[in-house]
Scaffold this motif. Structure first.
Motif, short mmCIF file in Angstrom:
data_model
loop_
_atom_site.label_atom_id
_atom_site.label_comp_id
_atom_site.label_asym_id
_atom_site.label_seq_id
_atom_site.Cartn_x
_atom_site.Cartn_y
_atom_site.Cartn_z
N MET A 407 19.10 -10.98 -35.23
CA MET A 407 18.55 -9.82 -35.18
C MET A 407 16.61 -9.51 -35.26
SD MET A 407 19.75 -7.27 -33.84
CE MET A 407 21.50 -7.27 -34.42
N VAL A 408 16.24 -8.64 -34.50
CA VAL A 408 14.56 -9.24 -35.08
C VAL A 408 14.56 -7.36 -35.52
CG1 VAL A 408 12.45 -8.00 -34.04
CG2 VAL A 408 13.74 -10.57 -33.14
N LEU A 409 14.21 -7.19 -36.44
CA LEU A 409 13.59 -5.10 -37.03
C LEU A 409 12.17 -5.05 -36.93
CD1 LEU A 409 15.59 -5.21 -40.07
CD2 LEU A 409 16.22 -3.94 -38.15
N ILE A 410 11.37 -4.45 -36.28
CA ILE A 410 10.41 -3.82 -35.83
C ILE A 410 10.29 -2.41 -36.42
CG2 ILE A 410 8.55 -3.25 -33.90
CD1 ILE A 410 9.68 -4.76 -32.45
N PHE A 411 9.02 -2.59 -37.52
CA PHE A 411 9.11 -1.39 -38.49
C PHE A 411 7.58 -0.99 -38.26
CE2 PHE A 411 11.47 -4.04 -41.39
CZ PHE A 411 12.27 -3.80 -41.73
N GLY A 412 7.56 0.05 -39.08
CA GLY A 412 6.24 1.18 -38.44
C GLY A 412 6.11 2.15 -39.33
N ARG A 413 4.64 2.71 -39.81
CA ARG A 413 4.79 3.74 -40.32
C ARG A 413 4.93 5.20 -39.48
NH1 ARG A 413 -1.38 2.78 -40.85
NH2 ARG A 413 -0.83 2.01 -38.76
N ASN A 414 5.07 4.86 -38.29
CA ASN A 414 5.32 6.57 -37.67
C ASN A 414 6.94 5.36 -36.58
OD1 ASN A 414 4.02 6.39 -35.49
ND2 ASN A 414 2.18 7.39 -37.35
N ALA A 415 7.08 6.62 -36.12
CA ALA A 415 8.08 6.21 -35.06
C ALA A 415 7.18 5.47 -33.39
CB ALA A 415 9.15 7.18 -34.75
N ARG A 416 5.95 6.57 -33.41
CA ARG A 416 5.34 6.74 -32.05
C ARG A 416 4.26 4.52 -32.29
NH1 ARG A 416 2.63 10.31 -32.88
NH2 ARG A 416 0.61 9.48 -34.44
N GLU A 417 4.50 4.57 -33.59
CA GLU A 417 4.17 3.06 -33.92
C GLU A 417 5.39 2.30 -33.73
OE1 GLU A 417 0.91 1.56 -36.79
OE2 GLU A 417 2.58 1.51 -37.88
N VAL A 418 6.16 1.92 -33.79
CA VAL A 418 6.98 1.40 -33.14
C VAL A 418 7.00 1.12 -31.77
CG1 VAL A 418 9.48 1.06 -34.19
CG2 VAL A 418 8.73 2.15 -35.89
N VAL A 419 6.89 1.87 -31.51
CA VAL A 419 7.74 2.28 -30.10
C VAL A 419 5.93 0.93 -29.17
CG1 VAL A 419 7.46 3.22 -28.01
CG2 VAL A 419 8.56 4.26 -29.43
N LYS A 420 5.06 1.62 -29.59
CA LYS A 420 3.78 1.05 -29.39
C LYS A 420 3.90 -1.03 -29.30
CE LYS A 420 -1.30 0.83 -30.23
NZ LYS A 420 -2.43 1.28 -30.75
N ARG A 421 4.43 -0.65 -30.30
CA ARG A 421 4.25 -2.51 -30.38
C ARG A 421 5.83 -3.19 -30.47
NH1 ARG A 421 4.07 -1.75 -37.57
NH2 ARG A 421 1.51 -2.10 -37.43
N VAL A 422 6.70 -2.33 -29.51
CA VAL A 422 7.53 -2.70 -29.18
C VAL A 422 6.44 -3.61 -27.36
CG1 VAL A 422 9.83 -2.68 -28.17
CG2 VAL A 422 9.15 -1.79 -29.98
N MET A 423 5.84 -2.06 -26.75
CA MET A 423 4.77 -2.62 -25.50
C MET A 423 4.49 -3.39 -25.69
SD MET A 423 4.43 1.47 -24.70
CE MET A 423 3.35 1.50 -23.63
N LEU A 424 3.77 -3.83 -26.77
CA LEU A 424 2.66 -4.79 -27.22
C LEU A 424 3.48 -5.84 -27.57
CD1 LEU A 424 0.26 -3.42 -29.17
CD2 LEU A 424 -0.47 -3.91 -27.23
N CYS A 425 4.92 -5.94 -27.43
CA CYS A 425 4.85 -7.72 -28.39
C CYS A 425 5.64 -8.09 -26.90
CB CYS A 425 6.08 -7.75 -29.37
SG CYS A 425 5.25 -6.95 -30.66
N TRP A 426 5.88 -6.76 -25.55
CA TRP A 426 7.24 -7.75 -25.30
C TRP A 426 6.85 -7.67 -23.43
CZ3 TRP A 426 10.46 -10.71 -24.94
CH2 TRP A 426 11.29 -11.10 -24.30
N ASP A 427 5.71 -6.97 -23.47
CA ASP A 427 4.59 -7.28 -22.34
C ASP A 427 3.92 -8.30 -21.92
OD1 ASP A 427 4.96 -4.02 -21.50
OD2 ASP A 427 3.45 -3.74 -22.33
#
Length: 427
Positions: A407-427
């Protein structure tokens, strides 16, 4: 309806008039603050205090008495016998709740003598903690039975209308002696800061009495209110938070809305992140300032070529992510959101190239005592990964174990930051 508050100023903002005003306001009544003393203090210590001239205190009370409907009075720190005398005279005939302040929680003296406090007791409802009850009654208190004896002694010998001995220093049970009868109010230990509890309790009690509640019901309400103010206490002031109920509801509403929007953003990625959804499903969690955690009920699952949340965003919907997020917040309180995805080497490597801090934990290194514990693996894993990184991790992964999916856990200071990191990491 108005509640007259007679107390001192805490420059640290955690107790005194500040806590009193917040308490009365939070409970829906109008506070009338009268200043008796100015303390020089911060959350760590009381450096001293200055008492106002008794006539200044007297004139403050007279300015509002007769012009507003005062249904109850809360009396806190008076500082001197002269002020106590003025307060007694000016509040005669009113329902009075007395918090017999004599010392700060750090041991600093806050009144010229015990006799000054005793002068305020006749006809008042008195709310001492255990050390204050010992000073007023002359009895040693080490049990609930001792609390009963002390409360009766204060009432009979000093003329109190009623006495509530608070058991926070002893058993968390409060004892009320009123009209010849004893009442017990059991409690439990609540984690949080306790500076200002006496102020909040007495002000809440006065406010409930102003609303027309009978004394036992008012004590019960005040105790519940204070337990909440400790549980949701102020980190900056290291003190209770009388506004906890209002703030909690506001934080809940904002967090729920924030996570709902983030889940919608995740669903829009649909086909792009479908391959990253684990067999057990994905969840997305967001913590409020008070460490209450929202997540998606039933998780987010694959749905054809896209993804779909099974249920709505709810409080406490994911124990697994809640524990991971709260453990991370112990080290980095600014982290408020986390999302779990299926482990992908490509995802991890892309995160590193983007400059995200990546760490991991190896379940094979998990101590036996942690494995045997019912709920310890997640907390141990997050702590291990944080220590391994030496700084705040943005992504933590593990490669699984017997019966456990990598499993991978992606953390962020807010929910929007987490979604952005998912997009960047998988694009």
């Amino acid at each position: 309806m108005a509640v007259l508050i007679i107390a001192g100023l805490d420059t640290g903002g955690g107790a005194g008039l500040n806590a009193d005003i917040e308490t009365v306001s939070a409970l829906g009544e109008h506070p009338l603050p009268v200043l008796t003393t100015v303390t020089y203090q911060n959350p760590s210590e009381v450096k001293g205090y200055h008492t106002l001239p008794p006539e200044v205190v007297r004139e403050q009370i007279r300015a509002v008495k007769g012009h507003l409907e005062i249904r109850a009075v809360k009396i806190g720190m008076v500082g001197s016998g002269e002020i106590a005398e003025a307060v007694t005279q000016e509040t005669e005939g009113l329902t009075r709740v007395l918090d017999p302040v004599m010392e700060s929680s750090t041991g600093a003296k806050l009144v010229d003598s015990v006799e000054s406090v005793k002068a305020l007791i006749p006809g008042s409802i008195v709310t001492p903690n255990v050390p204050e009850a010992e000073a007023l009654s002359g009895l040693k208190i080490s049990s609930v039975d001792d609390m009963k004896k002390a409360s009766k002694t204060i009432a009979k010998e000093l003329g109190a209308e009623a006495v509530i001995v608070k058991g926070g220093h002893l058993s968390y049970t409060d004892v009320l002696y009123w009209k010849g009868k004893f009442y017990k109010f059991p409690g439990e230990r609540v984690e949080g800061f306790t500076h200002g509890t006496g102020c909040a309790f007495s002000s809440a009690l006065a406010t409930f009495l102003a609303k027309g509640l009978e004394l036992p019901e008012a004590v019960k309400g005040a105790k519940r209110f204070v337990e909440g103010s400790i549980r949701f206490s102020k980190v900056e002031a290291r003190a209770v938070n009388p506004l906890w109920e209002l703030e909690r509801d506001a934080y809940r509403w904002r967090a729920k809305e924030e996570l709902e929007k983030a889940v919608e953003g995740l669903v829009e990625l649909g086909e792009r992140i479908n391959p990253l959804i684990p067999e057990v499903g994905t969840n997305f969690a967001l913590a409020t300032t008070f460490n209450e955690v929202f997540a998606v009920k039933g998780r987010i699952v694959r749905y054809g070529n896209t993804i779909k949340p099974v249920g709505p965003v709810e409080l406490g919907a994911s124990d697994h992510l809640k524990r991971a997020l709260l453990k991370m917040r112990e080290f980095y309180p600014e982290v408020r959101a986390v999302l779990n995805l299926r482990y992908s080497e490509e995802l991890v490597e892309k995160a590193k190239r983007l400059g995200l801090v990546v760490s991991f934990y190896d379940r094979g290194e998990e101590p036996e005592e942690v494995k045997r514990a019912e709920k310890g693996t997640i907390e141990w894993g997050i702590e291990s990964a944080v220590k391994r990184a030496g700084k705040r991790p943005d992504l933590i992964y593990h490669l699984g174990d017997w019966g456990k999916e990598p499993m991978v856990l992606i953390f962020g200071r807010n929910a929007r930051e987490v979604v952005k990191r998912v997009m960047l990491c998988w694009d």
